[in-house]
Design a protein around this motif. Structure first.
Motif, PDB file in Angstrom:
ATOM      1  N   ALA A  72       0.466  -1.096   0.008  1.00 19.25           N
ATOM      2  CA  ALA A  72       0.065   0.068   0.060  1.00 19.25           C
ATOM      3  C   ALA A  72       0.879   1.411   0.000  1.00 19.25           C
ATOM      4  CB  ALA A  72      -0.948  -0.004   1.254  1.00 19.25           C
ATOM      5  N   ILE A  73       0.242   2.433  -0.422  1.00 20.00           N
ATOM      6  CA  ILE A  73       1.336   3.511  -0.410  1.00 20.00           C
ATOM      7  C   ILE A  73       0.125   4.678   0.031  1.00 20.00           C
ATOM      8  CG2 ILE A  73       0.723   3.864  -2.992  1.00 20.00           C
ATOM      9  CD1 ILE A  73       3.185   5.517  -3.338  1.00 20.00           C
ATOM     10  N   GLU A  74       0.716   5.426   0.860  1.00 22.52           N
ATOM     11  CA  GLU A  74       0.026   6.681   1.161  1.00 22.52           C
ATOM     12  C   GLU A  74       0.999   7.939   0.750  1.00 22.52           C
ATOM     13  OE1 GLU A  74      -1.264   6.479   5.469  1.00 22.52           O
ATOM     14  OE2 GLU A  74       0.038   5.042   5.558  1.00 22.52           O
ATOM     15  N   PHE A  75       0.224   8.600  -0.120  1.00 20.26           N
ATOM     16  CA  PHE A  75       1.059   9.584  -0.744  1.00 20.26           C
ATOM     17  C   PHE A  75       0.140  11.157  -1.207  1.00 20.26           C
ATOM     18  CE2 PHE A  75      -0.755   7.406  -4.079  1.00 20.26           C
ATOM     19  CZ  PHE A  75      -0.761   8.200  -5.570  1.00 20.26           C
ATOM     20  N   MET A  76      -1.166  10.756  -1.295  1.00 22.18           N
ATOM     21  CA  MET A  76      -2.028  12.050  -1.607  1.00 22.18           C
ATOM     22  C   MET A  76      -1.775  13.104  -0.643  1.00 22.18           C
ATOM     23  SD  MET A  76      -2.938  10.914  -4.540  1.00 22.18           S
ATOM     24  CE  MET A  76      -4.574  12.125  -4.909  1.00 22.18           C
ATOM     25  N   THR A 268      12.240  10.500  17.169  1.00 22.60           N
ATOM     26  CA  THR A 268      11.997  10.131  15.851  1.00 22.60           C
ATOM     27  C   THR A 268      11.310  11.233  15.221  1.00 22.60           C
ATOM     28  OG1 THR A 268      11.536   7.911  16.263  1.00 22.60           O
ATOM     29  CG2 THR A 268      10.634   8.577  14.436  1.00 22.60           C
ATOM     30  N   ALA A 269      10.186  11.974  15.986  1.00 20.27           N
ATOM     31  CA  ALA A 269       9.525  13.273  15.421  1.00 20.27           C
ATOM     32  C   ALA A 269      10.561  14.172  15.313  1.00 20.27           C
ATOM     33  CB  ALA A 269       8.390  13.721  16.419  1.00 20.27           C
ATOM     34  N   GLU A 270      11.580  14.544  16.437  1.00 16.85           N
ATOM     35  CA  GLU A 270      12.439  15.522  16.382  1.00 16.85           C
ATOM     36  C   GLU A 270      13.299  15.378  15.076  1.00 16.85           C
ATOM     37  OE1 GLU A 270      14.677  16.081  19.696  1.00 16.85           O
ATOM     38  OE2 GLU A 270      12.837  15.739  21.095  1.00 16.85           O
ATOM     39  N   SER A 271      13.692  14.192  14.700  1.00 17.15           N
ATOM     40  CA  SER A 271      14.523  13.869  13.618  1.00 17.15           C
ATOM     41  C   SER A 271      13.811  13.940  12.213  1.00 17.15           C
ATOM     42  CB  SER A 271      15.384  12.555  13.625  1.00 17.15           C
ATOM     43  OG  SER A 271      15.935  12.411  14.942  1.00 17.15           O
ATOM     44  N   LEU A 272      12.643  13.575  12.287  1.00 17.60           N
ATOM     45  CA  LEU A 272      11.907  13.877  11.095  1.00 17.60           C
ATOM     46  C   LEU A 272      11.767  15.194  10.534  1.00 17.60           C
ATOM     47  CD1 LEU A 272       9.000  11.165  11.322  1.00 17.60           C
ATOM     48  CD2 LEU A 272      10.571  11.403   9.587  1.00 17.60           C
ATOM     49  N   ALA A 313       5.052  10.059  10.356  1.00 17.49           N
ATOM     50  CA  ALA A 313       5.749  10.379   9.051  1.00 17.49           C
ATOM     51  C   ALA A 313       4.643  11.255   8.354  1.00 17.49           C
ATOM     52  CB  ALA A 313       6.303   9.425   8.334  1.00 17.49           C
ATOM     53  N   LYS A 314       3.330  11.114   8.460  1.00 14.05           N
ATOM     54  CA  LYS A 314       2.321  11.828   7.748  1.00 14.05           C
ATOM     55  C   LYS A 314       2.343  13.417   7.862  1.00 14.05           C
ATOM     56  CE  LYS A 314      -1.524   9.206   7.959  1.00 14.05           C
ATOM     57  NZ  LYS A 314      -2.806   8.395   7.203  1.00 14.05           N
ATOM     58  N   ARG A 315       2.878  13.761   8.818  1.00 14.41           N
ATOM     59  CA  ARG A 315       3.193  15.216   9.128  1.00 14.41           C
ATOM     60  C   ARG A 315       4.047  15.883   8.007  1.00 14.41           C
ATOM     61  NH1 ARG A 315       7.475  15.951  14.054  1.00 14.41           N
ATOM     62  NH2 ARG A 315       6.850  18.148  13.540  1.00 14.41           N
ATOM     63  N   LEU A 316       4.900  15.040   7.325  1.00 13.58           N
ATOM     64  CA  LEU A 316       5.692  15.487   6.338  1.00 13.58           C
ATOM     65  C   LEU A 316       5.013  15.345   4.946  1.00 13.58           C
ATOM     66  CD1 LEU A 316       9.103  14.212   7.916  1.00 13.58           C
ATOM     67  CD2 LEU A 316       8.001  16.717   7.780  1.00 13.58           C
ATOM     68  N   PRO A 317       5.516  15.930   3.976  1.00 17.33           N
ATOM     69  CA  PRO A 317       5.261  15.630   2.568  1.00 17.33           C
ATOM     70  C   PRO A 317       6.026  14.405   1.906  1.00 17.33           C
ATOM     71  CG  PRO A 317       6.625  17.719   2.422  1.00 17.33           C
ATOM     72  CD  PRO A 317       6.404  17.235   4.065  1.00 17.33           C
ATOM     73  N   ILE A 318       5.919  13.243   2.448  1.00 15.18           N
ATOM     74  CA  ILE A 318       6.721  12.324   1.787  1.00 15.18           C
ATOM     75  C   ILE A 318       5.665  11.160   1.735  1.00 15.18           C
ATOM     76  CG2 ILE A 318       8.924  13.074   3.119  1.00 15.18           C
ATOM     77  CD1 ILE A 318       8.475  11.147   5.398  1.00 15.18           C
ATOM     78  N   PRO A 319       6.222  10.069   0.792  1.00 15.90           N
ATOM     79  CA  PRO A 319       5.442   8.964   0.690  1.00 15.90           C
ATOM     80  C   PRO A 319       5.762   7.892   1.473  1.00 15.90           C
ATOM     81  CG  PRO A 319       7.322   9.001  -0.618  1.00 15.90           C
ATOM     82  CD  PRO A 319       7.327  10.247  -0.295  1.00 15.90           C
TER      83      PRO A 319
END
Length: 830
Positions: A72-76, A268-272, A313-319
């Motif tokens: 599956a992919i989350e990218f929208m 993890t959140a800090e590094s992202l 990771a969905k806080r960032l514009p990344i797939p």
């Protein structure tokens, strides 16, 4: 080859195209909710799409094949149309067939490596990869793809699960080297140091099928799991800076996470959040979740509040890709897409490899106590290489036997080894530097500069372009700094610090400083970056002094301590030639980075033989500002100090600070430096310095008292309290009291302090004076050392009473306490 979607767009009527696009949009957005991802079928059941009507028919069936299969992919959520379109084009086309024979070989090696250890070292912890051995061919495909796109180096962060497998089957270390760690040969070489085998680092090379080579480095990592993330990111940044413009294309950082750790640990959140920040960006990190759908004993619903551990990771514009770990062909496809995406868009990518854990958290743990149903299924589950061989119609028995025999031979060789092999090699840029004990050459280093050089650097470091609209207050400050260089004013800390940087930069030493508000300085003391009053364009004079100078960078950091300090530690690890500094906004803020200090900065040399010259600037001093902004917790650093693992100093004046920074950069002894910097003393005349003091030979570990003769009492102190004592002595005209400053607390300057004490043999009492409470500061550390030097004289102490809090919250109470301290120090009744 055009995708099916592109062909349809060219030949299909507009109405049908519109209908198709609407249906596909639903599956692009929500298909991940109905993908088949858990190989055991226990977790991640299908969820309904959050739409009024789920499409049916041929178009929907086609979209479902693309978006609801074994991945599956989350990218929208990505705002870039170009990036979304590229991903759609990759997904909405027939899946390519990988080199299945090669994939099978790697799966056999991965599974049998683990089984060999299980057979020969039964009951020994190894944190097996079984249940997710697809990781090995996945990484191989990542490097095959990335090397074709220009990657020549990769640094990998990884927790302990599967680490030994990756060392052998990805990094390329010999199996016998790994097995020898289980034999624990030659234990005397690591008495009091070293680390367990699944925390150690390793270096090696990957060679692609087309002949490209990628230098691989698996970073040493303690059991604090995600703490290594920013360290590896900082190291990647250092490598990229070395390379230059092509650095981000050639260096690929990879971080391997556990599912519970990724969801649960704040670092993890800090590094992202560093992904696209100017001071920290590294052209995209590949994040790979080795997802067991299980923490130590915790189920997914106990570890994360959302469907996937990756939702952070969905806080960032990344797939974000999710892959069923028992579908190796699909995993190879996603590895290719993810690597290409990172190289093309210089973006982070997250890949969630979902499998299981064949044994407990470690091989001595019984998981059937907490997950009996899941482990009943796992017990009957064939190894992945067997499932894959069956799916592609191959009998793996002959190849498996040959690989097994080779592993057993390696294990036999390991059992006969006399010494532990070294698994990693330091880069050549570490050759001029050393750890261990301080050498005589380092102690004789000269850090002083001439008065003429002071003036020249003062002018160069305060120069800015014509037409730059400088703030009037800063213009005045810069004029005053030139006057300091001319000898018309005393140097304060801020000017002395920038003078140190200028002296290093103009002679080829790079300087990197980061921290919250470090460009200006928390206390308005630095002003290393100017802001144009009309355009807000920023200009750093230190980066534009002469044509041939080293790189200067200063960054206002994100509001983080742990990730930022870890990043700078990592940067310093791979840029030993540079002076790398991290500054806490207030010294107590460093508490938020304690795991980085404990696990890496203080213990990195003892555990892994790895050095770092990182400087930590920690504002410290009791100024009546309350408990949170008084203490940088000096006692914690002194407790961590042993075997000359770091330097701990509190310079009491501007020139001492200058010499300390230059000494750190210029000597070949690479150790972390912890500096307790002042707040109220930043501009105090008593802590200021003349031009002549910058010409002294070097930093003085102890400042003796040459201003008194025949004192009855010697006050020994460090930092701000010493200046308060000197001011009070002058006020009282009581020169029967000597005041000695200990500038370097660790390594303890025994010879220098002994000489300063012996200078006044008539003194009957030696008194340690500190601002901090009795259970904090240097008191517990210093007192036994002072007694050893006292020569029979009485050794007393003056300090605040023991307290659970570093300081009072009342400014008036602080004044009363400080007055009492000073009275007691001078022997007055209170």
């Amino acid at each position: 080859m055009a995708s099916k979607a592109e062909t349809l767009t060219a030949t299909t009527p507009a109405g049908v195209q519109q209908e198709r696009e609407q249906i596909f949009d639903i599956f692009r957005r929500w298909g991940y909710l109905q993908a088949s991802l858990d190989p055991l079928g226990q977790f991640l059941p299908p969820e309904p799409f959050p739409v009024t009507q789920v499409p049916e028919g041929d178009i929907a069936a086609e979209a479902r094949r693309y978006y609801c299969g074994n991945f599956a992919i989350e990218f929208m959520h990505i705002p870039s149309l170009e990036q979304r379109q590229w991903l759609q084009d990759q997904i909405e086309r027939p899946a390519p067939k990988p080199d299945q024979a090669h994939v099978l070989t790697q799966l056999i090696r991965a599974d049998l490596f683990e089984q060999t250890i299980q057979q020969r070292y039964l009951g020994t912890k190894r944190f097996s990869l079984e249940g997710l051995t697809v990781l090995i061919p996945f990484l191989d495909q990542v490097f095959a793809t990335a090397s074709a796109d220009g990657v020549t180096r990769s640094i990998i962060a990884m927790a302990h699960r599967g680490r030994l497998n990756v060392m052998t089957n990805t990094i390329g270390r010999s199996p016998s080297e790994i097995f020898s760690r289980f034999e624990d040969v030659d234990p005397r070489t690591v008495l009091g140091g070293g680390d367990v085998k699944y925390h150690m680092g390793a270096t090696g090379d990957y060679t692609s099928p087309t002949g490209q080579t990628v230098a691989l480095h698996l970073a040493s990592n303690p059991s604090h799991l995600e703490a290594v993330n920013p360290v590896v990111m900082g190291r990647a940044r250092a490598w990229q800076i070395r390379i230059g413009e092509e650095g981000k294309q050639r260096v690929l950082p990879i971080i391997l996470h556990g599912d519970a750790a990724f969801a649960g640990q704040g670092i993890t959140a800090e590094s992202l959040n560093m992904a696209s920040l100017a001071g920290y960006s590294i052209g995209g990190t590949m994040h790979i979740i080795t997802n067991n759908l299980l923490g130590f004993t915790a189920n997914p619903e106990e570890s994360n509040s959302t469907r996937f551990a990756t939702d952070l990771a969905k806080r960032l514009p990344i797939p974000i890709f999710h892959v069923n770990g028992e579908d190796p062909d699909t995993a190879m496809r996603i590895a290719t897409i993810a690597a290409e995406y990172r190289q093309r868009f210089h973006s982070d990518v997250v890949v969630d490899l979902i499998g299981y854990r064949r044994y407990g958290h470690n091989e001595t743990d019984d998981p059937t106590v907490t997950q009996p149903r899941r482990y009943a299924i796992i017990k009957q589950r064939p190894f992945l290489y067997q499932l894959y061989a069956k799916s592609i119609g191959v009998d793996p028995a002959r190849e498996a036997k040959a690989i097994q025999e080779k592993f057993l031979a390696d294990q036999t060789a390991a059992a006969q080894a006399k010494r532990k092999p070294k698994l990693s090699k330091l880069p050549d840029y570490w050759k001029p530097y050393h750890g261990g004990k301080l050498t005589e050459a380092d102690t004789q280093l000269t850090t002083g500069i001439s008065a003429e050089r002071v003036l020249e650097l003062s002018r160069l470091s305060t120069n800015y372009p014509a037409g730059f609209h400088i703030h009037p207050k800063i213009q005045k400050l810069y004029e005053q700094r030139v006057e300091m260089g001319e000898g018309k004013r005393l140097f304060d800390y801020g000017a002395a610090e920038l003078l140190a940087y200028a002296s290093l930069l103009t002679t080829g030493t790079p300087v990197r400083l980061s921290g919250q508000d470090s460009q200006r300085g928390t206390f308005n003391q630095r002003h290393s970056v100017l802001v144009d009053m009309e355009t807000e364009v920023r200009y750093a004079p230190l980066d534009h002094m002469i044509d041939e100078q080293a790189r200067f960078e200063v960054h206002n950091s994100l509001l983080s301590e742990a990730a930022c300090l870890g990043f700078e530690y990592g940067y310093a690890r791979d840029y030993p030639e540079a002076l790398v500094l991290w500054e806490a906004q207030f010294g107590d803020f460093v508490n938020g980075a304690q795991s980085i200090i404990d696990q890496f900065i203080a213990a990195g040399e003892a555990k892994w033989g790895l050095l770092s010259g990182l400087v930590m600037l920690l504002p410290h001093g009791y100024d009546g500002q309350g408990p949170e902004h008084s203490s940088a917790r000096m006692e914690r650093f002194l407790q961590l100090a042993a075997s000359e693992n770091m330097v701990i100093a509190q310079p009491s004046n501007a020139s001492q600070y200058f010499h300390l920074l230059r000494r750190q950069a210029l000597r070949s002894w690479r150790k972390p430096l912890v500096v307790f910097t002042p707040k109220s003393m930043l501009r105090h005349p008593d802590a200021s310095s003349t031009v002549a003091e910058f010409g002294k030979p070097a930093f003085e570990n102890v400042l003796p008292d040459n201003d008194v003769k025949s004192p009855r009492r010697l006050l020994v102190c460090s930092g701000k309290i010493g200046h308060n004592l000197r001011v009070e002595r002058e006020k009282r005209k009581d020169f029967s009291v000597g005041i000695i400053f200990v500038e370097q607390l660790y390594p303890w300057p025994e010879a220098e302090l002994q000489a300063a004490l012996n200078q006044h043999p008539e003194a009957e009492e030696i008194v340690w004076v500190q601002e901090e409470p009795a259970n904090m500061g240097a008191f517990s550390y210093v007192m036994p050392l002072l007694r050893r030097l006292a020569g029979g004289r009485a050794v007393l102490s003056v300090k605040r009473r023991a307290s659970a809090s570093p300081a009072t919250g009342s400014a008036k109470a602080h004044e009363i306490e400080e007055k009492t301290l000073i009275d007691l120090a001078f022997g007055s009744a209170v």
